[in-house]
Design a protein around this motif. Sequence first.
Motif, PDB file in Angstrom:
ATOM      1  N   LEU A 125       0.711  -1.124  -0.073  1.00 17.24           N
ATOM      2  CA  LEU A 125       0.202  -0.092  -0.005  1.00 17.24           C
ATOM      3  C   LEU A 125       0.809   1.153  -0.033  1.00 17.24           C
ATOM      4  O   LEU A 125       0.484   2.472  -0.684  1.00 17.24           O
ATOM      5  N   ALA A 126       2.036   1.324   0.766  1.00 17.97           N
ATOM      6  CA  ALA A 126       2.866   2.304   0.974  1.00 17.97           C
ATOM      7  C   ALA A 126       3.460   2.811  -0.427  1.00 17.97           C
ATOM      8  O   ALA A 126       4.023   4.094  -0.685  1.00 17.97           O
ATOM      9  N   ARG A 127       3.643   1.765  -1.447  1.00 17.83           N
ATOM     10  CA  ARG A 127       4.338   2.100  -2.443  1.00 17.83           C
ATOM     11  C   ARG A 127       3.756   3.267  -3.369  1.00 17.83           C
ATOM     12  O   ARG A 127       4.249   3.928  -4.347  1.00 17.83           O
ATOM     13  N   THR A 128       2.431   3.353  -3.282  1.00 22.15           N
ATOM     14  CA  THR A 128       1.652   4.627  -3.854  1.00 22.15           C
ATOM     15  C   THR A 128       0.982   5.474  -2.745  1.00 22.15           C
ATOM     16  O   THR A 128       0.605   6.387  -3.357  1.00 22.15           O
ATOM     17  N   ALA A 129       1.192   5.468  -1.744  1.00 23.52           N
ATOM     18  CA  ALA A 129       0.796   6.385  -0.744  1.00 23.52           C
ATOM     19  C   ALA A 129       1.602   7.670  -0.591  1.00 23.52           C
ATOM     20  O   ALA A 129       2.820   7.542  -1.025  1.00 23.52           O
ATOM     21  N   GLN A 130       1.137   8.850  -0.371  1.00 24.68           N
ATOM     22  CA  GLN A 130       1.711  10.105  -0.241  1.00 24.68           C
ATOM     23  C   GLN A 130       2.515  10.288   0.951  1.00 24.68           C
ATOM     24  O   GLN A 130       3.217  11.193   1.080  1.00 24.68           O
ATOM     25  N   THR A 131       1.651   9.650   2.238  1.00 25.64           N
ATOM     26  CA  THR A 131       2.044  10.124   3.600  1.00 25.64           C
ATOM     27  C   THR A 131       2.057   8.682   4.155  1.00 25.64           C
ATOM     28  O   THR A 131       1.660   7.610   4.270  1.00 25.64           O
ATOM     29  N   LEU A 132       3.179   8.941   5.250  1.00 28.45           N
ATOM     30  CA  LEU A 132       3.305   7.890   6.460  1.00 28.45           C
ATOM     31  C   LEU A 132       3.205   8.438   7.639  1.00 28.45           C
ATOM     32  O   LEU A 132       3.523   9.595   7.735  1.00 28.45           O
ATOM     33  N   ALA A 133       2.667   7.722   8.730  1.00 28.02           N
ATOM     34  CA  ALA A 133       2.615   7.951  10.051  1.00 28.02           C
ATOM     35  C   ALA A 133       3.628   6.986  10.501  1.00 28.02           C
ATOM     36  O   ALA A 133       3.182   5.758  10.711  1.00 28.02           O
ATOM     37  N   VAL A 134       4.321   7.667  11.752  1.00 25.46           N
ATOM     38  CA  VAL A 134       5.147   6.705  12.301  1.00 25.46           C
ATOM     39  C   VAL A 134       5.069   7.079  13.911  1.00 25.46           C
ATOM     40  O   VAL A 134       4.973   8.281  14.323  1.00 25.46           O
ATOM     41  N   TRP A 164      -8.477   5.386  17.018  1.00 23.98           N
ATOM     42  CA  TRP A 164      -7.611   5.854  16.054  1.00 23.98           C
ATOM     43  C   TRP A 164      -8.409   7.082  15.183  1.00 23.98           C
ATOM     44  O   TRP A 164      -9.792   7.030  15.483  1.00 23.98           O
ATOM     45  N   THR A 165      -7.718   8.042  14.746  1.00 29.31           N
ATOM     46  CA  THR A 165      -8.345   9.039  13.952  1.00 29.31           C
ATOM     47  C   THR A 165      -7.537   9.169  12.655  1.00 29.31           C
ATOM     48  O   THR A 165      -6.490   8.621  12.585  1.00 29.31           O
ATOM     49  N   GLU A 166      -8.253   9.761  11.621  1.00 29.57           N
ATOM     50  CA  GLU A 166      -7.615  10.079  10.310  1.00 29.57           C
ATOM     51  C   GLU A 166      -6.636  11.265  10.603  1.00 29.57           C
ATOM     52  O   GLU A 166      -7.167  12.109  10.826  1.00 29.57           O
ATOM     53  N   GLY A 167      -5.451  10.996  10.265  1.00 27.71           N
ATOM     54  CA  GLY A 167      -4.495  12.115  10.189  1.00 27.71           C
ATOM     55  C   GLY A 167      -3.911  12.846   9.288  1.00 27.71           C
ATOM     56  O   GLY A 167      -4.855  12.451   8.075  1.00 27.71           O
ATOM     57  N   PRO A 168      -2.903  13.464   9.032  1.00 25.61           N
ATOM     58  CA  PRO A 168      -2.579  13.754   7.837  1.00 25.61           C
ATOM     59  C   PRO A 168      -2.434  13.032   6.569  1.00 25.61           C
ATOM     60  O   PRO A 168      -1.852  12.015   6.674  1.00 25.61           O
ATOM     61  N   GLY A 169      -2.885  13.425   5.543  1.00 22.36           N
ATOM     62  CA  GLY A 169      -2.869  12.582   4.347  1.00 22.36           C
ATOM     63  C   GLY A 169      -3.681  11.277   4.354  1.00 22.36           C
ATOM     64  O   GLY A 169      -3.549  10.600   3.551  1.00 22.36           O
ATOM     65  N   ALA A 171      -3.277   9.077   6.843  1.00 24.08           N
ATOM     66  CA  ALA A 171      -2.806   8.083   7.542  1.00 24.08           C
ATOM     67  C   ALA A 171      -3.544   7.862   8.733  1.00 24.08           C
ATOM     68  O   ALA A 171      -3.735   9.052   9.463  1.00 24.08           O
ATOM     69  N   PRO A 172      -3.890   6.731   9.382  1.00 18.55           N
ATOM     70  CA  PRO A 172      -4.349   6.495  10.824  1.00 18.55           C
ATOM     71  C   PRO A 172      -3.322   6.925  11.654  1.00 18.55           C
ATOM     72  O   PRO A 172      -2.353   6.477  11.758  1.00 18.55           O
ATOM     73  N   VAL A 173      -3.942   7.644  12.720  1.00 19.43           N
ATOM     74  CA  VAL A 173      -2.950   8.014  13.936  1.00 19.43           C
ATOM     75  C   VAL A 173      -3.874   7.215  14.906  1.00 19.43           C
ATOM     76  O   VAL A 173      -4.813   7.441  15.265  1.00 19.43           O
ATOM     77  N   LEU A 174      -2.918   6.623  15.729  1.00 22.94           N
ATOM     78  CA  LEU A 174      -3.368   5.711  16.883  1.00 22.94           C
ATOM     79  C   LEU A 174      -3.013   6.468  18.216  1.00 22.94           C
ATOM     80  O   LEU A 174      -2.312   7.008  18.438  1.00 22.94           O
ATOM     81  N   ALA A 175      -4.481   6.272  18.992  1.00 17.27           N
ATOM     82  CA  ALA A 175      -4.592   7.045  20.308  1.00 17.27           C
ATOM     83  C   ALA A 175      -3.703   6.437  21.238  1.00 17.27           C
ATOM     84  O   ALA A 175      -3.406   7.122  22.125  1.00 17.27           O
ATOM     85  N   GLY A 176      -3.326   5.257  21.070  1.00 20.39           N
ATOM     86  CA  GLY A 176      -2.251   4.482  22.231  1.00 20.39           C
ATOM     87  C   GLY A 176      -0.941   4.847  22.096  1.00 20.39           C
ATOM     88  O   GLY A 176      -0.290   4.167  22.598  1.00 20.39           O
ATOM     89  N   ALA A 177      -0.644   5.657  21.187  1.00 19.12           N
ATOM     90  CA  ALA A 177       0.906   6.013  20.718  1.00 19.12           C
ATOM     91  C   ALA A 177       1.378   6.965  21.812  1.00 19.12           C
ATOM     92  O   ALA A 177       0.878   7.652  22.581  1.00 19.12           O
ATOM     93  N   LEU A 178       2.751   6.621  22.211  1.00 16.46           N
ATOM     94  CA  LEU A 178       3.623   7.454  23.021  1.00 16.46           C
ATOM     95  C   LEU A 178       3.848   8.946  22.371  1.00 16.46           C
ATOM     96  O   LEU A 178       3.822   9.968  22.875  1.00 16.46           O
ATOM     97  N   ALA A 179       4.168   8.868  21.179  1.00 13.33           N
ATOM     98  CA  ALA A 179       4.418   9.835  20.124  1.00 13.33           C
ATOM     99  C   ALA A 179       4.182   9.507  18.984  1.00 13.33           C
ATOM    100  O   ALA A 179       4.263   8.232  18.647  1.00 13.33           O
TER     101      ALA A 179
END
Length: 229
Positions: A125-134, A164-169, A171-179
């Motif tokens: 999926l990332a091969r054509t994605a414009q944004t990644l969330a880390v 989770w919420t829809e983030g920039p571009g 990309a899913p953003v996980l609520a349980g993340a430290l950062a």
Amino acid sequence: MDHSETGHETDPGAHTGTARDGGVAGDGGTARDGGVARDGGAAGDSGTAGDSAPAPGDPAEGASPDPPAAGFDAFTALVDSPVYVVTTAAGGERAGCLVGFAAQCSLAPARFAVWLSKANHTYRLARTAQTLAVHLLDRHGHALAERFGGHCGAREDKFAGLDWTEGPGGAPVLAGALAWFAGPVRGRFDGGDHVAFLVEPAHTWTSPTAEGPALSLRDALDITAGHPR
């Protein structure tokens, strides 16, 4: 919850470099690779050829050095870097996986490289994605790491039941993340069985209650990769 409005926004370009930001001594060879005639003695030596003891790090007489692969495995076994959950979206689909190969690779401009396995659904999926969330996880985030590392996104929705919420571009953003940070993919580079995705950290968030250390490779050793072999 909109994560960009809680916690601490940070300046991606303000990171302080560490020793691992650049190469290590040895990338260009060691002192014993050239210039020192150990076997025949150097000018001024009082001994004869072969009289001197082996240099530190040399194999003992009659012993063979570790084969390259085994030696590299021994080297990497000493490393305990953070693990990351990388998420993305493209073509109406979303995906995410646990990543152990990742690092900041530039200070100015700020850049971060994430290596995704070619066997991974997220990579396809990332091969054509414009944004990644880390995402970084805290030491209590093993269950979240196991979900994204031990399950296959081609067979199940890893995000089902998660906060989770829809983030920039998108990309899913996980609520349980430290950062987390998210940003556009600025390049892709084939590294063998993994491909490096060069990400610009355009949006960042850190939990206001964040306390290190983050979940690491050693914390995740018991997770078996869920992607198809």
